[in-house]
Design an enzyme around this catalytic site. Structure first.
Site, PDB file in Angstrom:
ATOM      1  N   LYS A  81      -1.608 -12.758  -7.561  1.00 25.60           N
ATOM      2  CA  LYS A  81      -2.411 -11.439  -7.910  1.00 25.60           C
ATOM      3  C   LYS A  81      -3.455 -11.104  -6.907  1.00 25.60           C
ATOM      4  O   LYS A  81      -4.497 -10.596  -7.302  1.00 25.60           O
ATOM      5  CB  LYS A  81      -2.761 -11.528  -9.335  1.00 25.60           C
ATOM      6  CG  LYS A  81      -1.728 -11.809 -10.315  1.00 25.60           C
ATOM      7  CD  LYS A  81      -0.166 -11.489  -9.955  1.00 25.60           C
ATOM      8  CE  LYS A  81      -0.047  -9.930 -10.087  1.00 25.60           C
ATOM      9  NZ  LYS A  81       1.478  -9.480  -9.645  1.00 25.60           N
ATOM     10  N   GLY A  90      -3.156  -9.948  -3.765  1.00 29.31           N
ATOM     11  CA  GLY A  90      -2.851  -9.160  -2.338  1.00 29.31           C
ATOM     12  C   GLY A  90      -1.759  -9.688  -1.636  1.00 29.31           C
ATOM     13  O   GLY A  90      -1.550  -9.314  -0.640  1.00 29.31           O
ATOM     14  N   HIS A 125       1.970 -19.716  -2.906  1.00 27.11           N
ATOM     15  CA  HIS A 125       0.693 -19.753  -3.369  1.00 27.11           C
ATOM     16  C   HIS A 125       0.474 -21.219  -3.632  1.00 27.11           C
ATOM     17  O   HIS A 125      -0.570 -21.428  -4.449  1.00 27.11           O
ATOM     18  CB  HIS A 125       1.052 -19.216  -5.036  1.00 27.11           C
ATOM     19  CG  HIS A 125       1.335 -17.803  -5.131  1.00 27.11           C
ATOM     20  ND1 HIS A 125       0.561 -16.945  -4.493  1.00 27.11           N
ATOM     21  CD2 HIS A 125       2.320 -17.320  -6.085  1.00 27.11           C
ATOM     22  CE1 HIS A 125       1.228 -15.727  -4.758  1.00 27.11           C
ATOM     23  NE2 HIS A 125       2.120 -16.139  -5.541  1.00 27.11           N
ATOM     24  N   SER A 148      -5.329  -8.335 -13.154  1.00 29.24           N
ATOM     25  CA  SER A 148      -3.748  -8.014 -12.626  1.00 29.24           C
ATOM     26  C   SER A 148      -2.969  -9.238 -13.063  1.00 29.24           C
ATOM     27  O   SER A 148      -1.631  -8.751 -13.654  1.00 29.24           O
ATOM     28  CB  SER A 148      -3.826  -8.149 -11.231  1.00 29.24           C
ATOM     29  OG  SER A 148      -2.758  -7.980 -10.591  1.00 29.24           O
ATOM     30  N   ALA A 206       1.159   0.785   4.737  1.00 29.16           N
ATOM     31  CA  ALA A 206       0.492  -0.257   3.805  1.00 29.16           C
ATOM     32  C   ALA A 206      -0.374   0.200   2.951  1.00 29.16           C
ATOM     33  O   ALA A 206      -1.216  -0.527   2.059  1.00 29.16           O
ATOM     34  CB  ALA A 206      -0.137  -1.393   4.911  1.00 29.16           C
ATOM     35  N   THR A 207      -0.477   1.559   2.831  1.00 31.37           N
ATOM     36  CA  THR A 207      -1.460   1.999   1.686  1.00 31.37           C
ATOM     37  C   THR A 207      -0.816   1.975   0.429  1.00 31.37           C
ATOM     38  O   THR A 207       0.488   1.831   0.506  1.00 31.37           O
ATOM     39  CB  THR A 207      -1.738   3.735   1.893  1.00 31.37           C
ATOM     40  OG1 THR A 207      -0.430   4.161   1.733  1.00 31.37           O
ATOM     41  CG2 THR A 207      -2.361   3.845   3.157  1.00 31.37           C
ATOM     42  N   ASN A 220       1.765   4.646  -0.481  1.00 30.92           N
ATOM     43  CA  ASN A 220       3.037   4.618   0.311  1.00 30.92           C
ATOM     44  C   ASN A 220       4.014   3.274  -0.238  1.00 30.92           C
ATOM     45  O   ASN A 220       4.946   3.461  -0.380  1.00 30.92           O
ATOM     46  CB  ASN A 220       2.831   4.546   1.873  1.00 30.92           C
ATOM     47  CG  ASN A 220       2.859   5.865   2.323  1.00 30.92           C
ATOM     48  OD1 ASN A 220       2.860   6.913   1.606  1.00 30.92           O
ATOM     49  ND2 ASN A 220       2.678   5.811   3.528  1.00 30.92           N
ATOM     50  N   ARG A 238       0.455  -2.097  -9.442  1.00 27.53           N
ATOM     51  CA  ARG A 238      -0.035  -1.317 -10.763  1.00 27.53           C
ATOM     52  C   ARG A 238      -1.165  -0.293 -10.564  1.00 27.53           C
ATOM     53  O   ARG A 238      -0.895   0.986 -10.771  1.00 27.53           O
ATOM     54  CB  ARG A 238      -0.390  -2.366 -11.774  1.00 27.53           C
ATOM     55  CG  ARG A 238      -0.648  -2.159 -13.174  1.00 27.53           C
ATOM     56  CD  ARG A 238      -1.081  -3.436 -13.929  1.00 27.53           C
ATOM     57  NE  ARG A 238      -2.623  -3.861 -12.981  1.00 27.53           N
ATOM     58  CZ  ARG A 238      -3.910  -3.521 -13.531  1.00 27.53           C
ATOM     59  NH1 ARG A 238      -3.987  -2.533 -14.622  1.00 27.53           N
ATOM     60  NH2 ARG A 238      -4.782  -3.988 -12.914  1.00 27.53           N
ATOM     61  N   LYS A 239      -2.401  -0.725 -10.005  1.00 28.06           N
ATOM     62  CA  LYS A 239      -3.397   0.065  -9.914  1.00 28.06           C
ATOM     63  C   LYS A 239      -3.837   0.070  -8.457  1.00 28.06           C
ATOM     64  O   LYS A 239      -4.266   0.764  -7.698  1.00 28.06           O
ATOM     65  CB  LYS A 239      -4.606   0.069 -10.937  1.00 28.06           C
ATOM     66  CG  LYS A 239      -4.481   0.419 -12.082  1.00 28.06           C
ATOM     67  CD  LYS A 239      -5.900   0.761 -12.999  1.00 28.06           C
ATOM     68  CE  LYS A 239      -5.722   1.179 -14.237  1.00 28.06           C
ATOM     69  NZ  LYS A 239      -6.974   0.832 -14.878  1.00 28.06           N
TER      70      LYS A 239
HETATM   71  N1  LIG Z   1      -1.325  -1.628  -0.706  1.00 31.60           N
HETATM   72  C1  LIG Z   1      -1.890  -1.975  -1.608  1.00 31.60           C
HETATM   73  N2  LIG Z   1      -3.179  -1.897  -1.886  1.00 31.60           N
HETATM   74  C2  LIG Z   1      -4.043  -2.307  -2.742  1.00 31.60           C
HETATM   75  N3  LIG Z   1      -3.596  -3.183  -3.580  1.00 31.60           N
HETATM   76  C3  LIG Z   1      -2.219  -3.621  -3.647  1.00 31.60           C
HETATM   77  C4  LIG Z   1      -1.271  -3.090  -2.667  1.00 31.60           C
HETATM   78  N4  LIG Z   1      -0.118  -3.536  -2.771  1.00 31.60           N
HETATM   79  C5  LIG Z   1      -0.328  -4.463  -3.779  1.00 31.60           C
HETATM   80  N5  LIG Z   1      -1.413  -4.561  -4.434  1.00 31.60           N
HETATM   81  C6  LIG Z   1      -1.978  -5.131  -5.497  1.00 31.60           C
HETATM   82  O1  LIG Z   1      -1.859  -6.614  -5.345  1.00 31.60           O
HETATM   83  C7  LIG Z   1      -1.806  -7.060  -6.918  1.00 31.60           C
HETATM   84  C8  LIG Z   1      -0.431  -7.769  -6.802  1.00 31.60           C
HETATM   85  O2  LIG Z   1      -0.854  -9.224  -6.259  1.00 31.60           O
HETATM   86  P1  LIG Z   1       0.291  -9.869  -5.503  1.00 31.60           P
HETATM   87  O3  LIG Z   1       1.041  -9.343  -4.594  1.00 31.60           O
HETATM   88  O4  LIG Z   1      -0.694 -11.213  -5.027  1.00 31.60           O
HETATM   89  O5  LIG Z   1       1.108 -10.468  -6.761  1.00 31.60           O
HETATM   90  S1  LIG Z   1       1.983 -11.874  -6.775  1.00 31.60           S
HETATM   91  O6  LIG Z   1       0.964 -13.011  -6.794  1.00 31.60           O
HETATM   92  O7  LIG Z   1       2.891 -11.989  -5.529  1.00 31.60           O
HETATM   93  O8  LIG Z   1       2.877 -11.818  -8.019  1.00 31.60           O
HETATM   94  C9  LIG Z   1      -1.607  -5.904  -7.674  1.00 31.60           C
HETATM   95  O9  LIG Z   1      -2.998  -5.539  -8.198  1.00 31.60           O
HETATM   96  P2  LIG Z   1      -3.260  -4.694  -9.703  1.00 31.60           P
HETATM   97  O10 LIG Z   1      -2.762  -3.386  -9.278  1.00 31.60           O
HETATM   98  O11 LIG Z   1      -4.755  -4.861  -9.821  1.00 31.60           O
HETATM   99  O12 LIG Z   1      -2.287  -5.537 -10.576  1.00 31.60           O
HETATM  100  C10 LIG Z   1      -0.905  -4.765  -6.912  1.00 31.60           C
HETATM  101  O13 LIG Z   1      -1.117  -3.667  -7.076  1.00 31.60           O
END
Ligand SMILES: Nc1ncnc2c1ncn2[C@@H]1O[C@H](COP(=O)(O)OS(=O)(=O)O)[C@@H](OP(=O)(O)O)[C@H]1O
Length: 293
Positions: free
Chosen positions: A46, A48, A101, A131, A220-221, A224, A252-253
């Site tokens: 969780k 990124g 991980h 998250s 990567a936004t 998108n 999610r957010k």
């Molecule tokens: N482009 C971009 N910009 C900003 N944030 C992003 C993006 N892509 C993924 N996320 C957010 O990353 C959170 C998921 O983390 P992981 O990808 O590490 O999850 S996992 O461990 O692989 O299950 C999860 O965070 P939360 O939204 O706070 O739950 C995703 O929304």
């Protein structure tokens, strides 16, 4: 009731997601052959991960950058320990991007003192917890969160996939000199994606034109990625992992500071005290609020 063993698999003191982990890998981990041009994305869950899979695959592969080849992000940078699609790692052409991980002491020994590069993404742990809390209520392979207090206790005790957050980051940070590693902060990427892409590509010695960088940043936004079926993992979670309800999603957010909507002031202060105690000798910068510099 403690459901740790139902959902988690403890191997050498580290918790894997029991139903998804490839246990055959455990036997071969030490000897898993690393190539000089391999790339590893390493994160605590969780933090990124899929975002970084997207960014790195766009930096590395022109076909993905300009969408001349259609490959899901999960296949561009598959998880080493959660090999959902049974990728044959040995026959993958170089350069291979892997995701994991795992803690520093479990990754293939060949990653030490080699040219292979690692990017370690970390995120402020109150947002990681938040998250994780929502994700646990969404995915069938994870134990549901329960109330916030009990989830916070579980998170701090490391009875979650990834084990104790503090141990993960400390381990990687303290052993950073054994590896060819770049530490990047989720919040830094969020605040300035373009500069982060430049910093990452420079670490990986990839020369990119302005047009390339534009194409990477655009794809990567959060917005998108959320609407891109190759990048949003909707298919993976719904059809390959399984969900508890239909209203959640992986993306999610994607913000900084969402923990304020979950933790009470008291919980947040208790968390801060533990953080200060456990992280006092780790000089990594953390950002807890979107308005923070
Ligand atoms: N482009 C971009 N910009 C900003 N944030 C992003 C993006 N892509 C993924 N996320 C957010 O990353 C959170 C998921 O983390 P992981 O990808 O590490 O999850 S996992 O461990 O692989 O299950 C999860 O965070 P939360 O939204 O706070 O739950 C995703 O929304």
């Amino acid at each position: 009731m403690d459901n740790t063993d139902t959902y988690l698999l403890n191997f050498k003191g580290y918790h894997f997601e029991r139903s998804m982990v490839d246990v055959n890998l455990f036997e071969n981990l030490d000897d898993f052959e690393i190539r000089d041009d391999d790339v590893f994305i390493i994160t605590y869950p969780k933090s990124g991960t899929i975002w970084t899979q997207q960014i790195l695959s766009l930096i590395y592969f022109e076909d993905h950058r300009y969408r001349t080849k259609h490959v899901d992000t999960i296949d561009r940078a598959p998880f080493l320990e959660y090999n959902l699609r049974n990728v044959d790692f040995l026959s993958r052409p170089s350069p291979r991007i892997f995701t994991t991980h795992m803690p520093y002491y479990l990754v293939p020994k060949g990653l030490k003192k080699t040219k292979a590069k690692i990017i370690y993404i970390y995120r402020n742990p109150k947002d990681v917890l938040t998250s994780f809390y929502h994700f646990s209520n969404f995915i069938v392979t994870l134990e549901s969160s329960g109330d916030t207090e009990s989830f916070m206790t579980r998170f701090l005790d490391g009875k979650v996939v990834g084990s104790v957050w503090f141990d993960h980051i400390r381990g990687w940070y303290e052993h950073r000199h054994d590896f060819n590693i770049l530490f990047m902060m989720y919040e830094e990427m969020k605040k300035d994606l373009r500069s982060s892409v430049c910093k990452i590509s420079s670490f990986f010695e990839k020369e990119l034109s302005e047009e390339d960088i534009d194409a990477i940043v655009k794809q990567a936004t959060f917005k998108n990625m959320k609407s891109d079926p190759q990048a949003n993992y909707n298919h993976v979670v719904k059809n390959e992992v399984g969900t508890k309800n239909s209203d959640g999603c992986f993306l999610r957010k994607g913000t900084i500071g969402d923990w304020k909507h979950l933790l009470t002031v008291d919980q947040s202060e208790r968390f801060d005290k533990i953080f200060q105690r456990k992280m006092k000798d780790i000089p990594l910068k953390f950002i807890w609020d979107i308005n923070e510099e």
